[in-house]
Structures are given as C-alpha cells and as structure tokens.
Scaffold this motif. Sequence first.
Motif, PDB file in Angstrom:
ATOM      1  N   LYS A 160       0.858  -1.171   0.025  1.00  0.00           N
ATOM      2  CA  LYS A 160       0.078  -0.029  -0.045  1.00  0.00           C
ATOM      3  C   LYS A 160       0.981   1.346  -0.005  1.00  0.00           C
ATOM      4  O   LYS A 160       0.472   2.124  -0.661  1.00  0.00           O
ATOM      5  CB  LYS A 160      -0.960  -0.054   1.145  1.00  0.00           C
ATOM      6  N   GLU A 161       2.070   1.249   0.643  1.00  0.00           N
ATOM      7  CA  GLU A 161       2.903   2.207   0.746  1.00  0.00           C
ATOM      8  C   GLU A 161       3.568   2.757  -0.480  1.00  0.00           C
ATOM      9  O   GLU A 161       3.518   3.893  -1.036  1.00  0.00           O
ATOM     10  CB  GLU A 161       4.008   2.025   1.901  1.00  0.00           C
ATOM     11  N   ASN A 162       3.897   1.548  -1.242  1.00  0.00           N
ATOM     12  CA  ASN A 162       4.393   1.795  -2.488  1.00  0.00           C
ATOM     13  C   ASN A 162       3.436   2.323  -3.482  1.00  0.00           C
ATOM     14  O   ASN A 162       3.826   3.288  -4.347  1.00  0.00           O
ATOM     15  CB  ASN A 162       4.976   0.295  -3.003  1.00  0.00           C
ATOM     16  N   ILE A 163       2.530   1.630  -3.328  1.00  0.00           N
ATOM     17  CA  ILE A 163       1.137   2.364  -4.477  1.00  0.00           C
ATOM     18  C   ILE A 163       0.990   3.897  -4.055  1.00  0.00           C
ATOM     19  O   ILE A 163       1.017   4.640  -5.221  1.00  0.00           O
ATOM     20  CB  ILE A 163       0.182   1.551  -4.366  1.00  0.00           C
ATOM     21  N   LEU A 164       0.732   4.099  -3.165  1.00  0.00           N
ATOM     22  CA  LEU A 164       0.539   5.524  -2.676  1.00  0.00           C
ATOM     23  C   LEU A 164       1.720   6.381  -3.090  1.00  0.00           C
ATOM     24  O   LEU A 164       1.629   7.686  -3.624  1.00  0.00           O
ATOM     25  CB  LEU A 164       0.615   5.797  -0.954  1.00  0.00           C
ATOM     26  N   SER A 165       3.157   5.958  -2.933  1.00  0.00           N
ATOM     27  CA  SER A 165       4.166   6.643  -3.167  1.00  0.00           C
ATOM     28  C   SER A 165       4.207   6.775  -4.972  1.00  0.00           C
ATOM     29  O   SER A 165       4.862   7.922  -5.336  1.00  0.00           O
ATOM     30  CB  SER A 165       5.538   5.637  -2.686  1.00  0.00           C
ATOM     31  N   ILE A 166       4.001   5.868  -5.359  1.00  0.00           N
ATOM     32  CA  ILE A 166       4.004   6.110  -6.796  1.00  0.00           C
ATOM     33  C   ILE A 166       2.955   7.057  -7.438  1.00  0.00           C
ATOM     34  O   ILE A 166       3.289   7.961  -8.144  1.00  0.00           O
ATOM     35  CB  ILE A 166       3.638   4.527  -7.687  1.00  0.00           C
ATOM     36  N   LYS A 167       1.869   7.048  -6.808  1.00  0.00           N
ATOM     37  CA  LYS A 167       0.946   8.174  -7.071  1.00  0.00           C
ATOM     38  C   LYS A 167       1.355   9.388  -6.865  1.00  0.00           C
ATOM     39  O   LYS A 167       1.313  10.245  -7.625  1.00  0.00           O
ATOM     40  CB  LYS A 167      -0.498   7.854  -6.470  1.00  0.00           C
ATOM     41  N   LYS A 168       1.915   9.725  -5.543  1.00  0.00           N
ATOM     42  CA  LYS A 168       2.680  10.825  -5.227  1.00  0.00           C
ATOM     43  C   LYS A 168       3.609  11.437  -6.301  1.00  0.00           C
ATOM     44  O   LYS A 168       3.815  12.547  -6.722  1.00  0.00           O
ATOM     45  CB  LYS A 168       3.192  10.971  -3.936  1.00  0.00           C
ATOM     46  N   SER A 169       4.368  10.350  -6.833  1.00  0.00           N
ATOM     47  CA  SER A 169       5.528  10.685  -7.827  1.00  0.00           C
ATOM     48  C   SER A 169       5.028  11.322  -9.019  1.00  0.00           C
ATOM     49  O   SER A 169       5.292  12.111  -9.781  1.00  0.00           O
ATOM     50  CB  SER A 169       6.499   9.572  -7.882  1.00  0.00           C
ATOM     51  N   LEU A 170       3.939  10.397  -9.294  1.00  0.00           N
ATOM     52  CA  LEU A 170       3.128  10.776 -10.823  1.00  0.00           C
ATOM     53  C   LEU A 170       2.738  12.234 -10.664  1.00  0.00           C
ATOM     54  O   LEU A 170       2.700  13.030 -11.747  1.00  0.00           O
ATOM     55  CB  LEU A 170       2.201   9.574 -11.112  1.00  0.00           C
ATOM     56  N   LEU A 171       1.941  12.439  -9.499  1.00  0.00           N
ATOM     57  CA  LEU A 171       1.310  13.633  -9.278  1.00  0.00           C
ATOM     58  C   LEU A 171       2.164  14.670  -9.269  1.00  0.00           C
ATOM     59  O   LEU A 171       1.925  16.102  -9.761  1.00  0.00           O
ATOM     60  CB  LEU A 171       0.384  13.531  -8.262  1.00  0.00           C
ATOM     61  N   SER A 172       3.430  14.506  -8.872  1.00  0.00           N
ATOM     62  CA  SER A 172       4.445  15.793  -8.823  1.00  0.00           C
ATOM     63  C   SER A 172       4.890  16.198 -10.042  1.00  0.00           C
ATOM     64  O   SER A 172       5.174  17.501 -10.236  1.00  0.00           O
ATOM     65  CB  SER A 172       5.774  15.078  -8.113  1.00  0.00           C
ATOM     66  N   GLY A 173       4.536  15.373 -11.070  1.00  0.00           N
ATOM     67  CA  GLY A 173       5.083  15.869 -12.539  1.00  0.00           C
ATOM     68  C   GLY A 173       3.677  16.013 -13.395  1.00  0.00           C
ATOM     69  O   GLY A 173       3.857  16.791 -14.481  1.00  0.00           O
ATOM     70  N   TYR A 174       2.635  15.164 -13.154  1.00  0.00           N
ATOM     71  CA  TYR A 174       1.649  15.057 -14.261  1.00  0.00           C
ATOM     72  C   TYR A 174       0.399  15.701 -13.370  1.00  0.00           C
ATOM     73  O   TYR A 174      -0.760  15.338 -13.675  1.00  0.00           O
ATOM     74  CB  TYR A 174       1.074  13.769 -14.537  1.00  0.00           C
TER      75      TYR A 174
END
Length: 278
Positions: A160-174
Amino acid sequence: APESLMQALEDLDYLAALDNDGNLSEFGIIMSEFPLDPQLSKSILASCEFECVDEMLTIAAMVTAPNCILHAPPGTEEIALTCWRKFSHPAGDHFTLINVFNAFKEASANSASQRNNEKWCRDYFLSCSALRMAEIIRAELVEIMKRLELPISEPDFGSKENILSIKKSLLSGYFMHIARDVDGSGNYLMLTHRQVAQLHPFSSYYNTRRIPEWVLFHEFSVSEDNSIRVVSEISPDLFVELVPQYYFSNLPPSESKDILQEVINHLSPVSTMKEEQK
C-alpha cells in the motif's frame, strides 16, 4: 507558434524547472539530463523522495516505448481482453504497465529462447519489440541515475505504501494532466481546459463497472476520438497536497475546481482564512 512556446515555458515554470529569470533552475538542469518529457523527468526525481524509483523507472520506460498492447485480430477480442485482465491492477494503467513489464521479464528469465519470448508475447497479444525497447530505455535511465548519483530504491511493488508513493511521484509531474468524470458515465472533463474525453479502449478501466471519478492521465489524443491514455485513479486530497498553489489558482473556473477548493478549505481552514485576508 508563440502561444505554444509560452505554454511550454509556463509548464516548465509550474514544474519548478525555471528560475525567476527564465533560465533553467538547478532542479531544471537535473531534469534536462533525462531524454524524457519534463513531466516524466519530474516524476522520476520525485520518486527519489518517495522511495519508489525502481517502479517509476519501469513506468517511464513503458510509456516512452511504443505501445505494447496489440490490436486483437477480428474474432479474438474477448480472448485478448481475458489475457490483458491477468495484468490488470486496481490502482490503474500505470500499475498495470508494471505488471506487464515484470511478467515479460519473468518470461524472458525462464526461457533463453528468443522464439519462446515472442510466442509468450503473441499468446498475450503483446508486442515483443515494444517490450524489448522498454527494457533498453529502462537500462539507459538506470545509467543516467547512477551517473547523476541519484538513489535507486529497492523494488517494493504491491504494498500500500508503494502504491501511494508511486501516485505521489506521478502527481508531482503530471498535476497538469488531471480529469474528472462529471456525470458518472466516463465523460472526463480536464481541469486545464473545457475538453471532454473518454477512456482509451486499452485502459484497464474500460468496459468495467468501476469508473474512477478523478484520474491522472499520461496523454490526451484528439485523433483517437478525444481519448485519455494510460489512466490511474487519484484522490482529490492527494492532488491538493501535491499541486503547486500558483498552478491551482490559475486554473479556469469549473465545478471540479470548486470541489478541490472545498477540499483545501477542509484540510487547512486556518491557512485558507489567512490567505483570503491577505
């Protein structure tokens, strides 16, 4: 066109890639080392902070390589859908792409034969050449990360932590690529302009009962019936947490913006009150 140039400069400014004089910032210089779209470069650098670099590099390689999903020959559409659903991830298409890449890597490891790899891809209606290209691109990105001495976190895909982290990374750029389903039937209105788009048929959400209200998309295609491609669900809370305030304030008025403003007011009523007084 001058309008396109101004829009590009504005986008780079939102991504913190420019300084006050319009030159590349220190962050922008690092971003420019990656042969990728600025949004994707920003997402990779953000993944260093959120410790999901391994997964973000896979996503970057998969969206940069040619589309790996093949059009099913007539009469085999249902078989193809069944095959693709094996890779489907509930969090969205970006995560589904990781599943596809990892499955291809596993199949390649289990068979040294190039012919067997190609057969595996054919069986799943996937492009072997596109997946090999993704492997090459990913390896190049890893080399750039090492040259820049940027940290590469250990794989942790699935938690769950990893999925949330990926979403945060994607949102930082997109954060400029956000759309909202305005009527519950898959008509997505983009925040940045009044274009309405539908999910691309290759999306893991396409023809499913659960259509997410808020999504982040990789690209918008007018030529393919106004469709958004590579789509993953996000929450308004996560969006307002990561979006630059000056970008949000410049968004055109819309019902979606009003909803996000309510989220901001709910999360930080004191600071919002001070901002209004200011």
